[in-house]
Design a protein around this motif. Structure first.
Motif, PDB file in Angstrom:
ATOM      1  N   ILE A  76       0.872  -1.316   0.107  1.00  0.00           N
ATOM      2  CA  ILE A  76       0.075  -0.073   0.058  1.00  0.00           C
ATOM      3  C   ILE A  76       0.811   1.123  -0.091  1.00  0.00           C
ATOM      4  O   ILE A  76       0.716   2.182  -0.888  1.00  0.00           O
ATOM      5  CB  ILE A  76      -0.906  -0.101   1.197  1.00  0.00           C
ATOM      6  CG1 ILE A  76      -2.168  -0.987   1.108  1.00  0.00           C
ATOM      7  CG2 ILE A  76      -1.679   1.412   1.290  1.00  0.00           C
ATOM      8  CD1 ILE A  76      -2.815  -1.479   2.381  1.00  0.00           C
ATOM      9  N   ALA A  77       2.007   1.192   0.920  1.00  0.00           N
ATOM     10  CA  ALA A  77       2.802   2.453   0.985  1.00  0.00           C
ATOM     11  C   ALA A  77       3.569   2.757  -0.476  1.00  0.00           C
ATOM     12  O   ALA A  77       3.636   3.955  -0.892  1.00  0.00           O
ATOM     13  CB  ALA A  77       3.759   2.210   2.057  1.00  0.00           C
ATOM     14  N   ILE A  78       3.853   1.617  -0.961  1.00  0.00           N
ATOM     15  CA  ILE A  78       4.534   1.763  -2.256  1.00  0.00           C
ATOM     16  C   ILE A  78       3.665   2.293  -3.324  1.00  0.00           C
ATOM     17  O   ILE A  78       4.152   3.244  -4.250  1.00  0.00           O
ATOM     18  CB  ILE A  78       5.168   0.253  -2.865  1.00  0.00           C
ATOM     19  CG1 ILE A  78       6.353   0.042  -1.814  1.00  0.00           C
ATOM     20  CG2 ILE A  78       5.868   0.420  -4.225  1.00  0.00           C
ATOM     21  CD1 ILE A  78       6.919  -1.223  -2.081  1.00  0.00           C
ATOM     22  N   LEU A  79       2.340   1.691  -3.504  1.00  0.00           N
ATOM     23  CA  LEU A  79       1.469   2.083  -4.432  1.00  0.00           C
ATOM     24  C   LEU A  79       1.054   3.569  -4.423  1.00  0.00           C
ATOM     25  O   LEU A  79       0.951   4.352  -5.153  1.00  0.00           O
ATOM     26  CB  LEU A  79       0.457   1.373  -4.506  1.00  0.00           C
ATOM     27  CG  LEU A  79       0.654  -0.136  -4.959  1.00  0.00           C
ATOM     28  CD1 LEU A  79      -0.496  -0.919  -4.930  1.00  0.00           C
ATOM     29  CD2 LEU A  79       1.110   0.130  -6.716  1.00  0.00           C
ATOM     30  N   ALA A  80       0.733   4.224  -2.994  1.00  0.00           N
ATOM     31  CA  ALA A  80       0.756   5.398  -2.718  1.00  0.00           C
ATOM     32  C   ALA A  80       1.730   6.308  -3.102  1.00  0.00           C
ATOM     33  O   ALA A  80       1.493   7.613  -3.676  1.00  0.00           O
ATOM     34  CB  ALA A  80       0.204   5.586  -1.466  1.00  0.00           C
ATOM     35  N   ILE A  81       2.874   5.987  -3.005  1.00  0.00           N
ATOM     36  CA  ILE A  81       4.205   6.979  -3.217  1.00  0.00           C
ATOM     37  C   ILE A  81       4.168   6.984  -4.510  1.00  0.00           C
ATOM     38  O   ILE A  81       4.449   8.074  -5.209  1.00  0.00           O
ATOM     39  CB  ILE A  81       5.405   6.421  -2.684  1.00  0.00           C
ATOM     40  CG1 ILE A  81       5.332   6.428  -1.155  1.00  0.00           C
ATOM     41  CG2 ILE A  81       6.644   7.052  -3.068  1.00  0.00           C
ATOM     42  CD1 ILE A  81       6.561   5.876  -0.445  1.00  0.00           C
ATOM     43  N   VAL A  82       3.893   5.757  -5.363  1.00  0.00           N
ATOM     44  CA  VAL A  82       4.397   5.681  -6.765  1.00  0.00           C
ATOM     45  C   VAL A  82       3.385   6.651  -7.428  1.00  0.00           C
ATOM     46  O   VAL A  82       3.512   7.391  -8.294  1.00  0.00           O
ATOM     47  CB  VAL A  82       4.084   4.650  -7.420  1.00  0.00           C
ATOM     48  CG1 VAL A  82       3.871   4.460  -8.876  1.00  0.00           C
ATOM     49  CG2 VAL A  82       5.267   3.715  -6.942  1.00  0.00           C
ATOM     50  N   THR A  83       2.141   6.683  -7.036  1.00  0.00           N
ATOM     51  CA  THR A  83       0.651   7.329  -7.438  1.00  0.00           C
ATOM     52  C   THR A  83       1.073   8.857  -7.249  1.00  0.00           C
ATOM     53  O   THR A  83       0.785   9.697  -8.241  1.00  0.00           O
ATOM     54  CB  THR A  83      -0.609   6.990  -6.773  1.00  0.00           C
ATOM     55  OG1 THR A  83      -0.780   5.483  -6.891  1.00  0.00           O
ATOM     56  CG2 THR A  83      -1.710   7.643  -7.154  1.00  0.00           C
ATOM     57  N   VAL A  84       1.576   9.159  -6.411  1.00  0.00           N
ATOM     58  CA  VAL A  84       1.832  10.899  -5.796  1.00  0.00           C
ATOM     59  C   VAL A  84       3.061  11.180  -6.744  1.00  0.00           C
ATOM     60  O   VAL A  84       2.954  12.000  -7.619  1.00  0.00           O
ATOM     61  CB  VAL A  84       2.145  10.961  -4.280  1.00  0.00           C
ATOM     62  CG1 VAL A  84       2.450  12.572  -4.482  1.00  0.00           C
ATOM     63  CG2 VAL A  84       0.733  10.603  -3.979  1.00  0.00           C
ATOM     64  N   LEU A  85       4.259  10.368  -6.754  1.00  0.00           N
ATOM     65  CA  LEU A  85       5.560  10.671  -7.378  1.00  0.00           C
ATOM     66  C   LEU A  85       5.147  10.851  -8.798  1.00  0.00           C
ATOM     67  O   LEU A  85       5.691  11.698  -9.747  1.00  0.00           O
ATOM     68  CB  LEU A  85       6.735  10.003  -6.975  1.00  0.00           C
ATOM     69  CG  LEU A  85       6.996  10.027  -5.530  1.00  0.00           C
ATOM     70  CD1 LEU A  85       8.266   9.110  -5.416  1.00  0.00           C
ATOM     71  CD2 LEU A  85       7.577  11.585  -5.438  1.00  0.00           C
ATOM     72  N   ALA A  86       4.427   9.857  -9.467  1.00  0.00           N
ATOM     73  CA  ALA A  86       4.159   9.664 -10.823  1.00  0.00           C
ATOM     74  C   ALA A  86       3.343  10.996 -11.270  1.00  0.00           C
ATOM     75  O   ALA A  86       3.506  11.438 -12.304  1.00  0.00           O
ATOM     76  CB  ALA A  86       3.642   8.413 -11.431  1.00  0.00           C
ATOM     77  N   GLY A  87       2.518  11.597 -10.407  1.00  0.00           N
ATOM     78  CA  GLY A  87       1.723  12.617 -10.913  1.00  0.00           C
ATOM     79  C   GLY A  87       2.441  14.020 -10.722  1.00  0.00           C
ATOM     80  O   GLY A  87       2.237  14.836 -11.593  1.00  0.00           O
ATOM     81  N   LEU A  88       3.416  14.010  -9.929  1.00  0.00           N
ATOM     82  CA  LEU A  88       4.511  15.137  -9.703  1.00  0.00           C
ATOM     83  C   LEU A  88       5.596  15.380 -10.927  1.00  0.00           C
ATOM     84  O   LEU A  88       5.752  16.314 -11.398  1.00  0.00           O
ATOM     85  CB  LEU A  88       5.081  15.263  -8.378  1.00  0.00           C
ATOM     86  CG  LEU A  88       4.378  15.496  -7.170  1.00  0.00           C
ATOM     87  CD1 LEU A  88       4.891  15.258  -5.877  1.00  0.00           C
ATOM     88  CD2 LEU A  88       3.393  16.843  -7.357  1.00  0.00           C
TER      89      LEU A  88
END
Length: 486
Positions: free
Chosen positions: A438-450
Motif C-alpha cells: 500500500i505504501a509503495i503504490l501510494a508513493i508511486v501514485t503521487v510521485l508519478a503525478g508530480l
C-alpha cells in the motif's frame, strides 16, 4: 522454444516453467510460503526477461504467432507487476491461503500475457480461455462465502456466452480474409462489407463482455463482490489491461477516424460506459461494487484514447493504464488490509483509527477521480489532449460530465473516513507485506503525478505493431506513429 516459435517472448516459457515447478512442489509437499516465493520469483524473472535480446525472426514475419514489440513489453510489465501486487495482497488473507490459489494466479497471468502479445486468432483465444478458466476457480475460492457460488455461476455463464460470440466473430473474420491474423478485417473486401462488419461486431461484443463495458457490464459488480478481495483486484486490473491491449492490437491497422460502423460502435459504448459506470457506482454502499462501477467508467475513458489516433492516442492510453493499475491495485490492497466490512460505513472514522491507511486510500481515490497531484489527473488530462487532437468533441463532453459525477462517490468515501466516531473503534491490521505494498503504490501514485516525464517518455518509445507483421526488423516509431498510421 524461441527458435521453434519466432518472436516468442521469453516471459511466456518462464511463466510456463514456474507453473510446472509449482505443480511439482504441490505434489511433493504443500507449503504456502514456498508457493508464493516460487510464484513471485517467476513473475520477477519474467519481468526481467522483457528486456532480454530476442533471437532473429527467420522466415516470413506475417506467419508469427506473437509480436514482441514495445506495446507488448509495456503491457506485459504492467500485467506482471499487477499480478505480483495481487499475490502480495493474498498472502495470509483469510480464505485465500492455499498453494493452488497462487497456481491459478500464475495461470491467469500467463493467459493475460498471451493475449497481449498474440498476433494469431487461435493463440489469442487460447490465452483468453486460460485467463477465464483460472478466474472461474479464483472467483469461487471462498467456498463458505454466501455469494461466492452465485458470482462464479454468473461468471461461468456469461464468460461462456461471450467466448462463443467472440469465437463466431473470429470464424467470420477468417472466412472473409482467409487469414488467422488477429486484426480487424478490411471493409473493402470482394464480397462486400456485410461479412467483415458482422465479424467485427461479434468480436467487439465478445470483448466488451470481457471488458464489462456498458451495456455488457451487469455481471461485474456481483462477481467482484462475491470474489476474494485480491481476485477482485486481479479482475479489475490485470484482466482489463490484457483485454484492452488486445483490443488496441485488433484495430492497429484500422483507421478509427473514418466514420464507419466499428468506430461508431466503439464511440457509443465509450459514452455509455463513462456514464453507466459512474452512475452505477454512485448508488453503491459496498466499496467492491463501487470500484466495479469505477472500473467500467475507466473502460470508457480508455476507449476515447483508442478512438483518438494521432500524436497522443496510444501514448495517453498507456499512461492511463499505468495510473489506473496503480490506483485500483492500491485501493483493493487498502480494502483488504483494513480488515473491516467492505461497506462505506465500515470506513467511517478511519483517519482516526488508522490514519496512514486512510491517507493511502484517499490518495488512490483522488487519483481515480482525476484530482491533482496524483497521476490520475495527468493521465486523464493526457486523454483529453488526445481527444482534442482527434476532434472527438462528443466523447470529450461525455468524459468531463461523467468525471464530475464520479467526483461525488470518490470524495464521499474520503468524507466518511474523516467523520468523527461517537466512540473509539479498533481496526485489525493487515500483514506487513500488504502494508508495504500500500505504501509503495501510494508513493508511486503521487510521485508519478508530480514527475510524469519518465512515464511519458516510456510510452513515446513504444513500437508500432502493424509494420512488424510485414517486415522482419523492429524500428523505433515517432510519437505520432505509435500503433496507428495516419
Amino acid at each position: 522454444m524461441t527458435a521453434l516459435l519466432p518472436g516468442l517472448p521469453p516471459s511466456l516459457p518462464i511463466l510456463g516453467g514456474g507453473i510446472a515447478l509449482l505443480l511439482l512442489c504441490i505434489a511433493w509437499r504443500r507449503s504456502e510460503a514456498r508457493a508464493i516465493l516460487i510464484a513471485l520469483a517467476t513473475l520477477l524473472l519474467a519481468f526481467a526477461s522483457l528486456w532480454w535480446p530476442l533471437l532473429p525472426w527467420p522466415g516470413d514475419p506475417t506467419g508469427m504467432l506473437f509480436v514482441p514489440d514495445g506495446w507488448f513489453t509495456y503491457i506485459a510489465a504492467l500485467i506482471l507487476l499487477s499480478s505480483a501486487a495481487t499475490m502480495i495482497m493474498a498472502w495470509r488473507e483469510t480464505g485465500t491461503s492455499s498453494d493452488e490459489f497462487y497456481l491459478l494466479l500464475l495461470l491467469g497471468t500467463l493467459g493475460a500475457l498471451v493475449m497481449a502479445g498474440s498476433a494469431d486468432m487461435v493463440i489469442f483465444f487460447l490465452g483468453l480461455e486460460t485467463l477465464s478458466l483460472s478466474l472461474l476457480g479464483l472467483i469461487a475460492w471462498h467456498r463458505t462465502h454466501p455469494t461466492a457460488d452465485e458470482a462464479a455461476i454468473k461468471y461461468l455463464i456469461l464468460a461462456g456466452l461471450s467466448s462463443a460470440i467472440l469465437l463466431f466473430g473470429l470464424a467470420l473474420s477468417y472466412a472473409e480474409s482467409g487469414s488467422l491474423r488477429f486484426a480487424a478485417p478490411s471493409l473493402d473486401g470482394q464480397e462486400g462489407p456485410a461479412l467483415p462488419l458482422a465479424a467485427t461486431a461479434l468480436v467487439l461484443t465478445g470483448l466488451f463482455f470481457k471488458l464489462s463495458a456498458v451495456p455488457f457490464h451487469t455481471w461485474l459488480p456481483d462477481v467482484m463482490e462475491g470474489a476474494p478481495t485480491p481476485v477482485a483486484s486481479f479482475i479489475a486490473v490485470t484482466s482489463k489491461i490484457a483485454l484492452f491491449a488486445a483490443l488496441a492490437r485488433y484495430f492497429a491497422g484500422a483507421d478509427l477516424l473514418r466514420p464507419d460502423a466499428a468506430g461508431t460502435e466503439l464511440a457509443i459504448v465509450a459514452v455509455l460506459s463513462m456514464f453507466g459506470g459512474n452512475l452505477l457506482a454512485l448508488g453503491q454502499s459496498n466499496l467492491k461494487r463501487l470500484l466495479a462501477g469505477s472500473s467500467i467508467a475507466h473502460v470508457g475513458y480508455l476507449l476515447l484514447a483508442l478512438l483518438s489516433p494521432g500524436p497522443f492516442g496510444l501514448a495517453s492510453a498507456a499512461v492511463y493504464l499505468a495510473a489506473y493499475a496503480a490506483a485500483t491495485s492500491g485501493a483493493f490492497a487498502a480494502l483488504g488490509g483494513a480488515s473491516v466490512p467492505a461497506d462505506i460505513a465500515g470506513w467511517r472514522g478511519m483517519f482516526r483509527r488508522r490514519p496512514a491507511l486512510a491517507l493511502a486510500m484517499a490518495i488512490m481515490l483522488i487519483s481515480l477521480a482525476g484530482i491533482p497531484p496524483a497521476i490520475g489527473f495527468f493521465a486523464k488530462t493526457y486523454i483529453v489532449i488526445a481527444g482534442v487532437s482527434a476532434r472527438r468533441i462528443v466523447l470529450l463532453v461525455a468524459l468531463v460530465a461523467s468525471s464530475i459525477i464520479g467526483l461525488y462517490y470518490y470524495l464521499n468515501v474520503v468524507r466518511a473516513m474523516m467523520e468523527p466516531l461517537p466512540e473509539e473503534h479498533r481496526a485489525a491490521r493487515g500483514t506487513p507485506a500488504n502494508a508495504g505494498l500500500i505504501a509503495i503504490l501510494a508513493i508511486v501514485t503521487v510521485l508519478a503525478g508530480l514527475f510524469p516525464e519518465t512515464l511519458v517518455r516510456q510510452t513515446h518509445s513504444l513500437l508500432q505493431p502493424t509494420p512488424i507483421m510485414r517486415q522482419a526488423s523492429l524500428r523505433p516509431a515517432a510519437p505520432h506513429d505509435i500503433l496507428y498510421r495516419e
